[in-house]
Design an enzyme around this catalytic site. Structure first.
Site, short mmCIF file in Angstrom:
data_model
loop_
_atom_site.label_atom_id
_atom_site.label_comp_id
_atom_site.label_asym_id
_atom_site.label_seq_id
_atom_site.Cartn_x
_atom_site.Cartn_y
_atom_site.Cartn_z
CE LYS A 92 -4.09 2.16 0.80
NZ LYS A 92 -4.18 3.00 1.95
CB SER A 101 -5.70 10.25 0.84
OG SER A 101 -4.47 9.60 0.64
P1 NAD Z 1 -8.97 11.96 10.92
O1 NAD Z 1 -8.06 13.14 10.88
O2 NAD Z 1 -10.32 12.07 10.28
O3 NAD Z 1 -9.21 11.52 12.43
C1 NAD Z 1 -8.20 11.45 13.38
C2 NAD Z 1 -8.78 11.94 14.71
O4 NAD Z 1 -7.84 11.64 15.75
C3 NAD Z 1 -9.02 13.45 14.75
O5 NAD Z 1 -10.34 13.67 15.20
C4 NAD Z 1 -8.01 13.94 15.78
O6 NAD Z 1 -8.45 15.07 16.51
C5 NAD Z 1 -7.92 12.71 16.68
N1 NAD Z 1 -6.73 12.69 17.54
C6 NAD Z 1 -5.42 12.83 17.20
N2 NAD Z 1 -4.65 12.76 18.29
C7 NAD Z 1 -5.48 12.57 19.36
C8 NAD Z 1 -5.28 12.44 20.76
N3 NAD Z 1 -4.06 12.47 21.30
N4 NAD Z 1 -6.37 12.27 21.55
C9 NAD Z 1 -7.62 12.22 21.02
N5 NAD Z 1 -7.88 12.35 19.70
C10 NAD Z 1 -6.82 12.53 18.89
O7 NAD Z 1 -8.14 10.74 10.30
P2 NAD Z 1 -8.70 9.49 9.48
O8 NAD Z 1 -9.03 9.93 8.11
O9 NAD Z 1 -9.71 8.76 10.27
O10 NAD Z 1 -7.36 8.64 9.34
C11 NAD Z 1 -6.82 7.85 10.38
C12 NAD Z 1 -5.76 6.95 9.75
O11 NAD Z 1 -6.42 6.04 8.86
C13 NAD Z 1 -4.74 7.72 8.88
O12 NAD Z 1 -3.47 7.16 9.00
C14 NAD Z 1 -5.28 7.54 7.47
O13 NAD Z 1 -4.28 7.62 6.46
C15 NAD Z 1 -5.85 6.14 7.55
N6 NAD Z 1 -6.91 5.88 6.56
C16 NAD Z 1 -7.96 6.73 6.43
C17 NAD Z 1 -8.95 6.45 5.50
C18 NAD Z 1 -10.15 7.36 5.32
O14 NAD Z 1 -10.94 7.13 4.39
N7 NAD Z 1 -10.35 8.37 6.13
C19 NAD Z 1 -8.86 5.29 4.71
C20 NAD Z 1 -7.78 4.43 4.88
C21 NAD Z 1 -6.80 4.74 5.82
O1 KPL Z 2 -4.96 4.96 -1.33
C1 KPL Z 2 -5.03 5.83 -2.16
C2 KPL Z 2 -5.00 7.23 -1.67
O2 KPL Z 2 -5.50 8.13 -2.32
O3 KPL Z 2 -4.45 7.41 -0.57
C3 KPL Z 2 -5.05 5.47 -3.62
C4 KPL Z 2 -6.44 5.63 -4.18
C5 KPL Z 2 -4.65 4.00 -3.78
C6 KPL Z 2 -4.08 6.27 -4.42
O4 KPL Z 2 -2.78 6.04 -4.01
#
Ligand code: NAD
Ligand code: KPL
Length: 303
Positions: free
Chosen positions: A182, A250
């Site tokens: 990934k 993203s």
């Molecule tokens: P986000 O920013 O929407 O949510 C993170 C939350 O954590 C925020 O509300 C922030 O205030 C809170 N936070 C941070 N530190 C904190 C602390 N010490 N105490 C309490 N709360 C705290 O993030 P997300 O989009 O949910 O992403 C989380 C992880 O998942 C990331 O690494 C992201 O790349 C991964 N991810 C996200 C998605 C998606 O669709 N959103 C998909 C796949 C992977």
């Molecule tokens: O995971 C993704 C992102 O946007 O973070 C894709 C769609 C695979 C592009 O790298």
């Protein structure tokens, strides 16, 4: 047994709501009393699915609540993970299990090193969710979550709870391979979409650059002992570009909305690994420098 979920953001809400409505006890951990008060005033978490919004009154608490934690979902960004766990470490019960939802690599090992008494389960997810406003999340894309423990092959007992909650998942016997794959996909696509300010499909105009990056990422994966993750990387990158042509990556979304990126856990991590292995990967390194310059020019952090 109760799940504690840290991070009332996109994925934290998505997991909290699905577990709670399947009857699994959930406690949401908010940063401080002000955030907890704002959460309580909102009346709970709102999940929007297929244009239908529903409110779920999931109980909340602050980081310093004394209640012991046995199962924790860490649902913050990679750059917040270590500090969040440092704050929670005193609350972890003996044998506590942590699920680390962070994208990229680097934060998981940093967290695991901080809490050697806990079992850390790494996750890689293709689900999609975004925050519409505070405590309101849109379930944007169904996907799959792989969970695995680099130190222990045996699955945890609670996978059935995820299944009954509708969290589509598999137990992976090689979660590091999934995370590397990934990371490589994200490194081949996301930075270029930022630099060219385009949707994923826009990269079809830059086939040579994508191919050079895939070659170098493949070499890196091989050197890191991740030959499975290197297999047909270029082919999969092309398929993802095609399948997600209309989407903004993203990282593109983060930069265009002035948000901090997870660069240090993606391209930064890849370049640091290349350096450790004394690999010369000119395209990857040039991409990293260009991206750092781009972020700097916009006043965004480079870590
Ligand atoms: P986000 O920013 O929407 O949510 C993170 C939350 O954590 C925020 O509300 C922030 O205030 C809170 N936070 C941070 N530190 C904190 C602390 N010490 N105490 C309490 N709360 C705290 O993030 P997300 O989009 O949910 O992403 C989380 C992880 O998942 C990331 O690494 C992201 O790349 C991964 N991810 C996200 C998605 C998606 O669709 N959103 C998909 C796949 C992977
Ligand atoms: O995971 C993704 C992102 O946007 O973070 C894709 C769609 C695979 C592009 O790298």
């Amino acid at each position: 047994m109760s799940w504690h979920i840290l991070g009332a953001g996109s994925l934290g809400c998505l997991w909290a709501v699905r577990l709670a409505r399947a009857g699994v006890p959930v406690q949401l951990i908010l940063r401080d009393p002000q955030r907890l008060q704002a959460y309580q005033e909102a009346g709970g978490l709102c999940l929007v699915e297929q244009d239908q919004a529903r409110l779920y009154a999931i109980p909340g608490q602050t980081l310093d609540n004394p209640e012991p934690i046995r199962r924790l979902l860490l649902a913050c960004k990679a750059y917040d993970a270590e500090a969040a766990i440092a704050g929670l470490a005193p609350r972890l019960a003996a044998g506590a299990e942590l699920v680390l939802l962070q994208n990229g690599l680097g934060s998981q090992d940093a967290v695991a090193n901080l809490v050697p008494q806990a079992r850390c389960i790494y996750a890689s997810s293709t689900e999609g969710a975004f925050r519409q406003k505070d405590f309101q999340v849109v379930f944007a894309g169904h996907g799959h979550t792989w969970l695995g423990d680099p130190l222990k092959l045996e699955p945890p007992t609670w996978l059935a709870e995820l299944k009954s909650s509708g969290i589509v998942h598999d137990w992976s016997l090689d979660i590091l391979s999934r995370l590397w794959r990934k990371l490589a996909l994200n490194c081949a696509i996301n930075p270029l979409t930022v630099l060219y300010d385009c949707r994923n499909g826009g990269l079809r105009e830059h086939p040579a650059e994508v191919a050079s990056l895939c070659n170098e990422l493949g070499e890196l994966l091989q050197s890191c002992g991740q030959s499975l993750a290197a297999e047909d990387l270029h082919g999969e990158v092309q398929r993802v570009i095609q399948a997600t042509a209309a989407n903004y990556s993203s990282m593109h979304q983060d930069v265009s909305q002035g948000r901090r990126t997870e660069i240090a856990y993606l391209l930064g991590y890849a370049c640091a690994a290349a350096q450790r292995h004394r690999l010369v990967l000119p395209h990857l390194q040039a991409l990293h420098s260009r991206l750092l310059g781009h972020l700097h020019a916009r006043g965004l952090p480079s870590h």
